[in-house]
Design a protein around this motif. Sequence first.
Motif, PDB file in Angstrom:
ATOM      1  N   ARG A 137       0.619  -1.200  -0.062  1.00 54.46           N
ATOM      2  CA  ARG A 137       0.137   0.055   0.034  1.00 54.46           C
ATOM      3  C   ARG A 137       0.952   1.246   0.031  1.00 54.46           C
ATOM      4  NH1 ARG A 137      -0.835   2.521   4.959  1.00 54.46           N
ATOM      5  NH2 ARG A 137       0.055   1.437   6.746  1.00 54.46           N
ATOM      6  N   ARG A 138       2.028   1.130   0.120  1.00 53.73           N
ATOM      7  CA  ARG A 138       3.101   2.327   0.056  1.00 53.73           C
ATOM      8  C   ARG A 138       4.043   2.323  -1.020  1.00 53.73           C
ATOM      9  NH1 ARG A 138       4.576   4.511   5.553  1.00 53.73           N
ATOM     10  NH2 ARG A 138       3.120   3.409   7.141  1.00 53.73           N
ATOM     11  N   GLU A 139       5.022   1.583  -0.955  1.00 50.44           N
ATOM     12  CA  GLU A 139       5.957   1.765  -2.034  1.00 50.44           C
ATOM     13  C   GLU A 139       5.658   0.969  -3.443  1.00 50.44           C
ATOM     14  OE1 GLU A 139       7.755   3.199   1.465  1.00 50.44           O
ATOM     15  OE2 GLU A 139       6.765   1.031   1.071  1.00 50.44           O
ATOM     16  N   LEU A 140       4.817  -0.120  -3.298  1.00 51.61           N
ATOM     17  CA  LEU A 140       4.592  -0.964  -4.492  1.00 51.61           C
ATOM     18  C   LEU A 140       3.372  -0.547  -5.143  1.00 51.61           C
ATOM     19  CD1 LEU A 140       5.570  -4.591  -3.110  1.00 51.61           C
ATOM     20  CD2 LEU A 140       6.630  -3.121  -4.912  1.00 51.61           C
ATOM     21  N   LYS A 141       2.631   0.333  -4.391  1.00 51.67           N
ATOM     22  CA  LYS A 141       1.509   0.614  -5.030  1.00 51.67           C
ATOM     23  C   LYS A 141       1.321   1.117  -6.197  1.00 51.67           C
ATOM     24  CE  LYS A 141      -2.736   3.741  -4.005  1.00 51.67           C
ATOM     25  NZ  LYS A 141      -3.448   4.462  -3.158  1.00 51.67           N
ATOM     26  N   PRO A 142       2.411   2.086  -6.902  1.00 50.22           N
ATOM     27  CA  PRO A 142       2.214   2.558  -8.332  1.00 50.22           C
ATOM     28  C   PRO A 142       2.595   1.371  -9.139  1.00 50.22           C
ATOM     29  CG  PRO A 142       3.334   3.926  -6.797  1.00 50.22           C
ATOM     30  CD  PRO A 142       3.275   2.736  -5.911  1.00 50.22           C
ATOM     31  N   ALA A 143       3.393   0.492  -8.807  1.00 50.21           N
ATOM     32  CA  ALA A 143       3.684  -0.891  -9.682  1.00 50.21           C
ATOM     33  C   ALA A 143       2.471  -1.547  -9.871  1.00 50.21           C
ATOM     34  CB  ALA A 143       4.918  -1.213  -9.242  1.00 50.21           C
ATOM     35  N   LEU A 144       1.701  -1.864  -8.556  1.00 55.17           N
ATOM     36  CA  LEU A 144       0.847  -2.767  -8.819  1.00 55.17           C
ATOM     37  C   LEU A 144      -0.407  -2.186  -9.687  1.00 55.17           C
ATOM     38  CD1 LEU A 144       0.515  -3.854  -5.019  1.00 55.17           C
ATOM     39  CD2 LEU A 144       1.175  -5.343  -6.927  1.00 55.17           C
ATOM     40  N   GLU A 145      -0.575  -1.051 -10.026  1.00 49.84           N
ATOM     41  CA  GLU A 145      -1.713  -0.452 -10.736  1.00 49.84           C
ATOM     42  C   GLU A 145      -1.212  -0.255 -12.422  1.00 49.84           C
ATOM     43  OE1 GLU A 145      -1.829   3.416  -9.125  1.00 49.84           O
ATOM     44  OE2 GLU A 145      -3.017   2.765  -7.329  1.00 49.84           O
ATOM     45  N   ARG A 146      -0.119  -1.130 -12.797  1.00 52.12           N
ATOM     46  CA  ARG A 146       0.381  -0.995 -14.184  1.00 52.12           C
ATOM     47  C   ARG A 146       0.242  -2.496 -14.583  1.00 52.12           C
ATOM     48  NH1 ARG A 146       4.575   2.824 -15.463  1.00 52.12           N
ATOM     49  NH2 ARG A 146       5.448   1.140 -16.941  1.00 52.12           N
ATOM     50  N   SER A 147       0.133  -2.462 -16.069  1.00 55.25           N
ATOM     51  CA  SER A 147      -0.251  -3.857 -16.637  1.00 55.25           C
ATOM     52  C   SER A 147       1.050  -4.614 -17.026  1.00 55.25           C
ATOM     53  CB  SER A 147      -0.937  -3.467 -17.978  1.00 55.25           C
ATOM     54  OG  SER A 147       0.040  -2.509 -18.975  1.00 55.25           O
TER      55      SER A 147
END
Length: 312
Positions: A214-224
């Motif tokens: 929910r912090r550092e990985l959040k932007p990556a988890l939203e990518r295809s």
Amino acid sequence: MVYDKASDVVRMEITPATPLLSPSPGQYYFLYQPFRLTGWESHPFTIGAWSYELGDKPLSSPTSAGNLNDSLDVSHVPLLAGGPAEADYQRNWTSDQARKSDPLKLKMIFWVRPYDGWTRKLRQQCLRSPDSTTETTVLLEGPYGDTFPLWRYESVLIIVGGTGIASAVPYIQDHLRRSDEGWEENPENEKTRVRDIELVWTTKQAAFIHDVSRRELKPALERSDFSASFYATRDSSAYEDLNNCGYEIQEGRPHLQSLIMSRACDASSADSSLAILVCGPVGMADEARAATHLAMRQGHRSIKFVEESFTW
């Protein structure tokens, strides 16, 4: 420093006194805590993530649509303050969010698993506070380590265990940064060749996965172009609550040989290169290395195996 009992990890957010540090993936530091009887005691820690603030305010970063987010996405922030990349970045800020008279302030993040000795004392210092949060002074020695050019491979598989996630996050954030449309504005920047990047993370507590996701990985988890597989070896009662957050946490450990063989076959079929980055316990590293060797013996030659191991 904040100690989370559920994840059994101390999160250290360090603001360096010098503005000259320029973090990069693959770097680690030795940390000392002064004014202790054993003040010479040091421990190596991988830098897990970093962010920048302007004065006392967190930096906002533009999205691809040109709007501004409420929180900093480090993938859009230049690594070296004061260079041409920073000048380009500052021109995109609104006047009320950036003043050239205010210096960029670097914040470095480390994840510390308390065991014996100094790391256990860090946890005790946090627990003296009602909210398990405290402030202290530490000395940084470094950086050490080198950055491996993962961005030159079409496919990337990152396998980590426990706090080895600290080695993965900077490379993932580096991929986001190099994928940004504005990255090529500076001719010295090398665009990423990565088409897909997969993270496989095994740790004891599911709460640790949730916190980083929910912090550092959040932007990556939203990518295809990014995927993640999470495994927790304890806290099975927490799976149901955490699995409602948009990602799945599986119980136990992954079968690394099957995983690596599958990725090697996919890379061969697509005629693409594959980089495998591993950071974790000795047994995990050995299993991943043996599986990679087996895949190469079976004809999958376009594989690069990289193991992160930090010593003096």
